[in-house]
Design a protein around this motif. Structure first.
Motif, PDB file in Angstrom:
ATOM      1  N   LEU A   5       0.735  -1.194  -0.021  1.00 54.58           N
ATOM      2  CA  LEU A   5      -0.088   0.081  -0.058  1.00 54.58           C
ATOM      3  C   LEU A   5       0.880   1.207   0.031  1.00 54.58           C
ATOM      4  CD1 LEU A   5      -2.692  -0.895   2.758  1.00 54.58           C
ATOM      5  CD2 LEU A   5      -3.260  -0.572   0.369  1.00 54.58           C
ATOM      6  N   PHE A   6       2.026   1.060   0.643  1.00 55.49           N
ATOM      7  CA  PHE A   6       2.514   2.406   0.813  1.00 55.49           C
ATOM      8  C   PHE A   6       3.990   2.620   0.126  1.00 55.49           C
ATOM      9  CE2 PHE A   6       0.491   1.963   4.655  1.00 55.49           C
ATOM     10  CZ  PHE A   6      -0.659   2.939   4.674  1.00 55.49           C
ATOM     11  N   GLY A   7       4.251   1.521  -0.770  1.00 57.93           N
ATOM     12  CA  GLY A   7       5.181   1.470  -1.692  1.00 57.93           C
ATOM     13  C   GLY A   7       6.585   1.384  -1.370  1.00 57.93           C
ATOM     14  N   LYS A   8       6.730   0.834   0.001  1.00 59.09           N
ATOM     15  CA  LYS A   8       8.106   0.787   0.654  1.00 59.09           C
ATOM     16  C   LYS A   8       8.211  -0.506   1.527  1.00 59.09           C
ATOM     17  CE  LYS A   8      10.829   4.446   0.067  1.00 59.09           C
ATOM     18  NZ  LYS A   8      10.003   5.326  -0.890  1.00 59.09           N
ATOM     19  N   PRO A   9       9.445  -1.093   1.496  1.00 58.07           N
ATOM     20  CA  PRO A   9       9.802  -2.347   2.268  1.00 58.07           C
ATOM     21  C   PRO A   9       9.267  -1.818   3.778  1.00 58.07           C
ATOM     22  CG  PRO A   9      11.571  -1.771   1.174  1.00 58.07           C
ATOM     23  CD  PRO A   9      10.759  -0.632   0.692  1.00 58.07           C
ATOM     24  N   ILE A  10       8.860  -2.864   4.528  1.00 62.24           N
ATOM     25  CA  ILE A  10       8.772  -2.526   5.989  1.00 62.24           C
ATOM     26  C   ILE A  10       9.626  -3.537   6.838  1.00 62.24           C
ATOM     27  CG2 ILE A  10       7.360  -2.204   7.749  1.00 62.24           C
ATOM     28  CD1 ILE A  10       4.849  -1.312   6.064  1.00 62.24           C
ATOM     29  N   PRO A  11      11.020  -3.383   6.974  1.00 59.53           N
ATOM     30  CA  PRO A  11      11.544  -4.352   7.690  1.00 59.53           C
ATOM     31  C   PRO A  11      10.738  -4.528   8.875  1.00 59.53           C
ATOM     32  CG  PRO A  11      12.971  -2.379   7.328  1.00 59.53           C
ATOM     33  CD  PRO A  11      11.570  -1.856   6.991  1.00 59.53           C
ATOM     34  N   TRP A  12      10.978  -5.875   9.558  1.00 64.36           N
ATOM     35  CA  TRP A  12      10.371  -6.678  10.584  1.00 64.36           C
ATOM     36  C   TRP A  12      11.591  -7.286  11.647  1.00 64.36           C
ATOM     37  CZ3 TRP A  12       7.132 -11.428  10.147  1.00 64.36           C
ATOM     38  CH2 TRP A  12       6.376 -11.712  11.590  1.00 64.36           C
TER      39      TRP A  12
END
Ligand code: UTP
Length: 471
Positions: free
Chosen positions: A142-149
């Motif tokens: 949705l936000f077009g960026k990887p979200i590291p976890w």
């Protein structure tokens, strides 16, 4: 690596030389392991730990001026759209990572494996880790960026957790975006003497240092630096056992970074307590700072206090969801003025008797275990905001095998939430006389993590009683 002589001198200085009782009988590798464990346990800290927590028990005296913490109410008159915009901007800029504490022993659930591997959803029985991974994938697209976890298992479940992710191809996430780092541990102390216990001739009796240990573990493992190098500024923190947590919530993140009364250091979510007796941490304001007071430390009369309209005064129950800035976490991890306190628990800990080498299984609590709690960082933040959320929307924990907060209550809440989302889209849901859905529904996070995501999706007009619906 310090030498044996160095360690011996340091242990003698703190009256803990019994830890080397068997050192001369050990081969090179176990010898090295024991010395490394002693070094990591920081022997110089033992005397003050023993004095503060073993010989004495810190009193949890409640200051007279404790008041309920103010919060952004679910139905409150505040600018939700502005918060959402600020949070979405942060996500589009790629400044957010998720963070799950998964180092607990999960003893109440009695599941043989890391709790995140527990099959949690009502129909497809997805493990908790998969539910979170899919929510993160959805937000990332949705936000077009990887979200590291970042995920913190403990020594007890680290390898099993890493293997589970590998086996399931990281549930569709890029392995480079999933960072595992180990939780730290604390030695167990003999309750009567303050001596650190040996678990074996070549090992200290160590236990995980609590979810609050996650802050120093983030730092010590280099994870804070690694995330900073990727442009991350804030972490979305949640526990491994909440099946309906929103790992990425733009409204919450937006309030955390942009609300006028937030310093953007550490923020929290609460749910309204079910009743005065519910056993949850209470969000309070103490001397102008936000703090969680454990229910056991709050006098019953105060827990029962009401507002003029009859509602509970101390209504904000903790659900262990936070947003935290990396700068704040670095400060808490490295600045002694910001050190988190320990909480003492008296437990039965098997130990190796230092003269005979026998392993003793105590019948009564013999040891003091020390843990840190993450919410103790809250009062260290200058201005910390609290957001109320709806229990059905965001809190379906799996703690116990049966009864409250069990797989049964969690799956019922997951179905109830899905039913509400569908009803909001005009789908007719069969309900029993007690108003619970007379059907089972599961909505994959890849389909929707918010009711708005169901727009444009082909939905049935009604669901038949007794049916199972997987979307
Ligand atoms: P709990 O307080 O529910 O403890 O942890 P637990 O160990 O998982 O379960 P029980 O009490 O033995 O049944 C709340 C969250 O904090 C994490 C857990 O993994 C869970 O996400 N946690 C707890 C840690 O990461 N480390 C710890 O040392 C303790």
């Amino acid at each position: 690596m310090p030498t044996l002589e160095d360690i011996r001198t340091r242990l003698e200085a703190v009256n803990q030389a019994h830890l080397l009782a068997f050192i001369d009988t050990l081969d090179a590798s176990p010898k090295e392991q024991l010395l490394a464990q002693i070094e990591a346990a920081e022997p110089e800290t033992f005397p003050s730990l023993v004095e503060t927590y073993v010989k004495n028990k810190p009193l949890a005296d409640l200051p007279a001026g404790v008041e309920p913490a103010p919060y952004y109410a679910l139905a409150g008159d505040w600018d939700r759209a502005a918060a959402r915009n600020a949070g979405e901007d942060l996500l589009r800029a790629g400044k957010v990572a998720c963070f799950t504490v998964a180092g607990g022993q999960g003893s109440r659930l009695g599941y043989d494996g890391p709790k995140g591997c527990y099959p949690a959803t009502p129909l497809s029985h997805k493990p908790l880790f998969q539910v979170f991974a899919e929510s993160i994938r959805k937000a990332s697209s949705l936000f077009g960026k990887p979200i590291p976890w970042a995920i913190m298992p403990s020594d007890l479940n680290h390898d099993a957790t890493v293997a589970f992710f590998a086996q399931h191809k990281h549930f569709g996430l890029d392995p480079a975006d999933v960072i595992f780092f180990p939780q730290g541990s604390m030695p167990a102390f003999d309750r009567s003497t303050g001596n650190v216990l040996l678990a074996a001739k070549d090992a200290l009796a160590l236990t995980p240092d609590g979810h609050g240990g996650s802050i120093r573990a983030l730092h010590r493992s280099g994870t804070l630096d690694a995330l900073r190098a990727r442009g991350i500024e804030h972490l979305s923190y949640f526990q491994v056992d909440n099946a309906t947590v929103k790992p990425v919530d733009p409204v919450f993140l937006g309030l955390h970074v942009a609300a006028a009364d937030s310093s953007g250091e550490m923020s929290s979510k609460i749910v309204a307590k079910t009743d005065a007796a519910e056993k949850v941490g209470l969000f309070c304001n103490i001397d102008g700072r936000t703090a969680v007071v454990e229910y056991s430390d709050m006098p019953v009369e105060r827990q029962q206090e009401t507002n003029p309209d009859g509602s509970l005064k101390f209504n904000g129950g903790s659900i262990a969801i936070h947003a935290m800035s990396l700068d704040f976490l670095s400060r808490v991890a490295t600045n002694p003025d910001y050190a988190l306190p320990f909480h003492r628990a008296d437990k039965k800990v098997p130990y190796c008797e230092p003269t005979s080498g026998e392993i003793v299984q105590p019948a009564e609590p013999n040891a003091v275990k020390l843990e840190m709690f993450v919410f103790d960082a809250l009062p260290l933040a200058k201005r910390s905001i609290v957001l109320e959320t709806d229990r059905v929307e965001e809190f379906a924990p799996i703690k116990n095998a049966e009864g409250n907060d069990s797989p049964a209550t969690s799956t019922a809440l997951q179905t109830e939430r899905a039913a509400r989302w569908l009803e909001a889209r005009g789908v007719s849901i069969p309900r029993s006389s007690d108003s619970t859905p007379a059907c089972t529904i599961e909505i994959s996070p890849l389909t929707a993590t918010d009711p708005a995501h169901l727009e444009g999706i082909d939905l049935p007009e009604e669901i038949e009683a007794g049916s199972e619906v997987l979307l």
